[in-house]
Design a protein around this motif. Sequence first.
Motif, PDB file in Angstrom:
ATOM      1  N   SER A 174       0.708  -1.165   0.831  1.00 46.60           N
ATOM      2  CA  SER A 174       0.157  -0.397  -0.083  1.00 46.60           C
ATOM      3  C   SER A 174       0.511   1.324   0.111  1.00 46.60           C
ATOM      4  O   SER A 174       2.162   1.826   0.766  1.00 46.60           O
ATOM      5  N   ARG A 175       0.554   2.142  -0.579  1.00 43.17           N
ATOM      6  CA  ARG A 175       1.345   3.696  -0.933  1.00 43.17           C
ATOM      7  C   ARG A 175       2.841   3.094  -1.046  1.00 43.17           C
ATOM      8  O   ARG A 175       3.022   4.794  -0.731  1.00 43.17           O
ATOM      9  N   LEU A 176       3.421   2.588  -1.529  1.00 50.15           N
ATOM     10  CA  LEU A 176       4.811   2.218  -1.830  1.00 50.15           C
ATOM     11  C   LEU A 176       4.567   2.891  -3.722  1.00 50.15           C
ATOM     12  O   LEU A 176       4.495   2.641  -3.662  1.00 50.15           O
ATOM     13  N   SER A 177       6.485   3.192  -3.618  1.00 45.87           N
ATOM     14  CA  SER A 177       6.825   3.437  -4.615  1.00 45.87           C
ATOM     15  C   SER A 177       8.016   2.888  -5.176  1.00 45.87           C
ATOM     16  O   SER A 177       8.842   3.383  -4.435  1.00 45.87           O
ATOM     17  N   SER A 209       2.814   2.613  -6.950  1.00 46.89           N
ATOM     18  CA  SER A 209       3.180   3.513  -8.292  1.00 46.89           C
ATOM     19  C   SER A 209       5.046   2.507  -8.092  1.00 46.89           C
ATOM     20  O   SER A 209       5.570   2.365  -7.723  1.00 46.89           O
ATOM     21  N   ASP A 210       4.788   2.498  -9.973  1.00 43.70           N
ATOM     22  CA  ASP A 210       6.350   1.946 -10.280  1.00 43.70           C
ATOM     23  C   ASP A 210       6.739   0.580 -10.051  1.00 43.70           C
ATOM     24  O   ASP A 210       7.422   0.422  -8.018  1.00 43.70           O
ATOM     25  N   ILE A 211       5.678  -0.642  -9.846  1.00 48.46           N
ATOM     26  CA  ILE A 211       6.478  -1.657  -9.134  1.00 48.46           C
ATOM     27  C   ILE A 211       6.419  -2.850 -10.377  1.00 48.46           C
ATOM     28  O   ILE A 211       6.233  -3.107 -11.299  1.00 48.46           O
ATOM     29  N   ALA A 212       7.667  -3.516 -10.165  1.00 43.60           N
ATOM     30  CA  ALA A 212       7.918  -4.019 -11.023  1.00 43.60           C
ATOM     31  C   ALA A 212       8.078  -6.063 -10.452  1.00 43.60           C
ATOM     32  O   ALA A 212       8.385  -6.339  -9.407  1.00 43.60           O
ATOM     33  N   VAL A 213       7.450  -6.867 -11.582  1.00 36.28           N
ATOM     34  CA  VAL A 213       6.702  -8.194 -10.690  1.00 36.28           C
ATOM     35  C   VAL A 213       7.955  -9.067 -11.835  1.00 36.28           C
ATOM     36  O   VAL A 213       7.498  -9.485 -12.722  1.00 36.28           O
ATOM     37  N   ASN A 214       8.361  -9.422 -11.338  1.00 38.04           N
ATOM     38  CA  ASN A 214       9.389 -10.458 -12.169  1.00 38.04           C
ATOM     39  C   ASN A 214       9.253 -12.168 -11.683  1.00 38.04           C
ATOM     40  O   ASN A 214       9.823 -12.537 -10.915  1.00 38.04           O
ATOM     41  N   GLY A 239      -5.553   4.397  -7.667  1.00 38.39           N
ATOM     42  CA  GLY A 239      -4.314   5.211  -8.205  1.00 38.39           C
ATOM     43  C   GLY A 239      -3.421   4.262  -8.170  1.00 38.39           C
ATOM     44  O   GLY A 239      -2.352   5.135  -8.083  1.00 38.39           O
ATOM     45  N   THR A 240      -3.225   3.123  -8.160  1.00 35.63           N
ATOM     46  CA  THR A 240      -2.173   2.137  -8.784  1.00 35.63           C
ATOM     47  C   THR A 240      -1.485   2.763  -9.965  1.00 35.63           C
ATOM     48  O   THR A 240      -2.359   2.755 -10.828  1.00 35.63           O
ATOM     49  N   ARG A 261      -8.160  -1.323 -10.831  1.00 39.64           N
ATOM     50  CA  ARG A 261      -9.352  -1.321 -10.930  1.00 39.64           C
ATOM     51  C   ARG A 261      -9.003   1.007 -10.452  1.00 39.64           C
ATOM     52  O   ARG A 261      -8.048   1.160  -9.790  1.00 39.64           O
ATOM     53  N   ASP A 262     -10.026   1.539 -10.818  1.00 37.24           N
ATOM     54  CA  ASP A 262      -9.875   2.558 -10.292  1.00 37.24           C
ATOM     55  C   ASP A 262      -9.294   3.731 -10.255  1.00 37.24           C
ATOM     56  O   ASP A 262      -8.198   3.877  -9.803  1.00 37.24           O
ATOM     57  N   GLY A 263      -8.521   4.298 -11.604  1.00 35.05           N
ATOM     58  CA  GLY A 263      -8.062   5.206 -11.975  1.00 35.05           C
ATOM     59  C   GLY A 263      -6.468   4.092 -11.638  1.00 35.05           C
ATOM     60  O   GLY A 263      -4.717   4.855 -11.596  1.00 35.05           O
TER      61      GLY A 263
END
Length: 333
Positions: A174-177, A209-214, A239-240, A261-263
Motif C-alpha cells: 500500500s502507498r509505496l513507490s 506506483s513503479d512496481i516490477a514483478v519478475n 490510483g496504482t 480498478r479506479d484510476g
Amino acid sequence: MNEAPASSWRRRLVVLSVLLVTVTAVAFGLRDVAFDGVDDDPPPVSTPIPDTPAPGELVVHMAPPPQGDDANTGTPRDPVASIERADAIAHEQAPSVSVRVQLAPGRYVAAGGLWTYSGARRIQLVAPSGRATFSGAGRHHDYLLSLRMEEPEGVEVRLSGLGFADATNGLSISRLSGVTLDDVEFRRIGSAHSPGSTGYAALSLVGASDIAVNDARFIDLVNESDERELIHAVYAAHGTRDVTVTDPEVVKVSGDPFRVRDGSHRFRVVGGSSTRAGNRATLSEWFDPEAGEEPSLRGELVGFADGRAYDGRPLKASVLCSGDRPSCGLREK
C-alpha cells in the motif's frame, strides 16, 4: 719421496667422501630441527571476515522455529521468527541506509503480519539460499504479509525468493513507490484453501506506483463457488500506477488473472502464460462511477500466451473493460 700405492689413495678418497656426506647430513638435520622448532614462524591462520554491516545498515536474520524465536536478537546465530519482530528491531535500531531481513529457507506459519519501518533508503526481505514461504496453514483470513510504511517517500523495496501459501490472501503493498518483486510464488490462495473469509488477490496493490514483478508464479488461486470471480493473481486498485509484470506463470486461477480498478493506469503484462485461469479475460477492469471511481487507462498485454479459462474453455489473451464496452480507457494510448 716414495709414492703411495694406488690402492691406498683410493681408500683415503673413500674415507674422505664418507666424512663429507656425514657432515652434510648432520648440517641439514640441524637446519631442519631449527625450522621445526620454536624459532620457526608459525603457519598463517585464515581469519574469517565478520559479516558486519556498514554504518547505517542493519541485517536481521530470520528462521522458522525452533531455531527462530522472537525472543532472539536477529543475529545469524540468534534468528527471529517473524517479520513483525524484524520490523520492531528496525524501529529500535533505526538504520538510515539499509535494512535487510534475510530469511532462511523453510515454512513460516503465521509469521508475516505488518512491516512499517521506512527510515532507511533500502528495505529488503530476501531468501538467498532457498524458498522462504509464509503459510496460513489453511486458517489465515487476511493478507499473510502487508507492507504499509510510515512516510515511505524515497524508500526502495525489494522482495526476493519469498512464497505465500494456504491463506485467503497473499501479499499486500500500500502507498509505496519503487518496489521490485523477484522470484516470488503464490500457492493455494483463496477461500477454497482457507475457508471463513473472501479471497481477493495473491498480490494486492493499493495506491502504489513503479512496481516490477519478475518471474512470479501464481498457482491454485481459487475461491469457493459463490466467490470464484473475486480472486486475482494481481489486483491493482485506487490510483496504482506503472506496474509491469514480466514472465508470470499463471495456473488454475478462478478469477481473471489481472484486475485493475479506479484510476490504476499503465498496467503491463510482458510475456508469460496461463493455464486454466480467468473467466472473461486475462486483464480486466472494474470501477464504480457512482462511488466516484475512475476508469483505468493504458493497460496492455505484450506477448502473453493464450490459455484456457478456469472452466477449461479456450480463453484468448485479451483486455476487457467494465461492461465489455467496445471502446474503453484500457485501450486508450
